[in-house]
Design a protein around this motif. Structure first.
Motif, short mmCIF file in Angstrom:
data_model
loop_
_atom_site.label_atom_id
_atom_site.label_comp_id
_atom_site.label_asym_id
_atom_site.label_seq_id
_atom_site.Cartn_x
_atom_site.Cartn_y
_atom_site.Cartn_z
N ARG A 138 5.56 3.04 -7.78
CA ARG A 138 4.37 2.84 -8.62
C ARG A 138 4.35 1.46 -9.29
N THR A 141 2.32 -2.81 -7.68
CA THR A 141 0.86 -2.81 -7.69
C THR A 141 0.26 -3.76 -6.65
N SER A 142 0.91 -4.87 -6.38
CA SER A 142 0.38 -5.77 -5.35
C SER A 142 0.51 -5.13 -3.97
N HIS A 144 0.29 -1.94 -3.44
CA HIS A 144 -0.78 -0.93 -3.39
C HIS A 144 -2.09 -1.56 -2.96
N ARG A 145 -2.41 -2.72 -3.52
CA ARG A 145 -3.64 -3.42 -3.13
C ARG A 145 -3.59 -3.80 -1.65
#
Length: 165
Positions: A138, A141-142, A144-145
């Motif tokens: 989690r 975040t990069s 995830h994008r």
């Protein structure tokens, strides 16, 4: 059929292929150069036997495919592992899981990661997978994008139970 694919990105050529045991040192270095997993991986020579044993187990399992990408100098600059899991759910659908995606930090943002994932999805289709799944910490975040740009959706909440070794 052994996977071998060439990518040309920004004038540089990259070869995607199945990992061999001689790649192990470079694979360990890629996995160890990760701020979130640094404590889980080690480049210490005394730890090499555990990696070698795991590599041989992956190599023997027909449901596993460990991939490396090398640059024009034959340096391993990226890796990912694919796991093919047959199941009864979804009318007997086979799933492909993508794990341990790493691209050398100097090459991030050049399209290599996208090319690798696109190749992996095509390989999953070729092998009869009905779905591709992956997990991502989690805090990434990069990443995830990145996966969302490639069409992946956040569909599940994941859980882990770490077992003492």
């Amino acid at each position: 059929m052994e996977p071998r694919t060439t990518f040309v990105l920004n004038g540089s050529r990259f070869l995607l292929r199945r990992a061999v045991e001689e790649d192990l040192s470079e694979l360990i270095a890629l996995l160890s150069n990760d701020p979130l997993r640094r404590s889980e991986n080690s480049t210490r020579p005394e730890d090499r036997s555990a990696y070698a044993e795991a590599f041989r187990e992956i190599e023997r399992d027909p449901g596993q495919l460990l991939i490396v990408v090398e640059d024009e100098t034959h340096e391993v600059v990226a890796t990912l592992q694919l796991t093919f899991t047959p199941g009864l759910a979804r009318r007997g659908a086979k799933r492909m899981t993508i794990e341990a995606v790493r691209v050398h930090e100097r090459l991030r943002g050049n399209g290599l990661g996208s090319s690798m994932i696109e190749w992996a999805v095509a390989e999953g289709k070729r092998r009869g997978a009905a779905m591709v799944q992956l997990t991502s910490d989690r805090a990434r975040t990069s990443a995830h994008r990145f996966y969302e740009r490639l069409g992946f959706t956040q569909s599940h909440l994941g859980f882990k139970l770490i077992l003492d070794q």
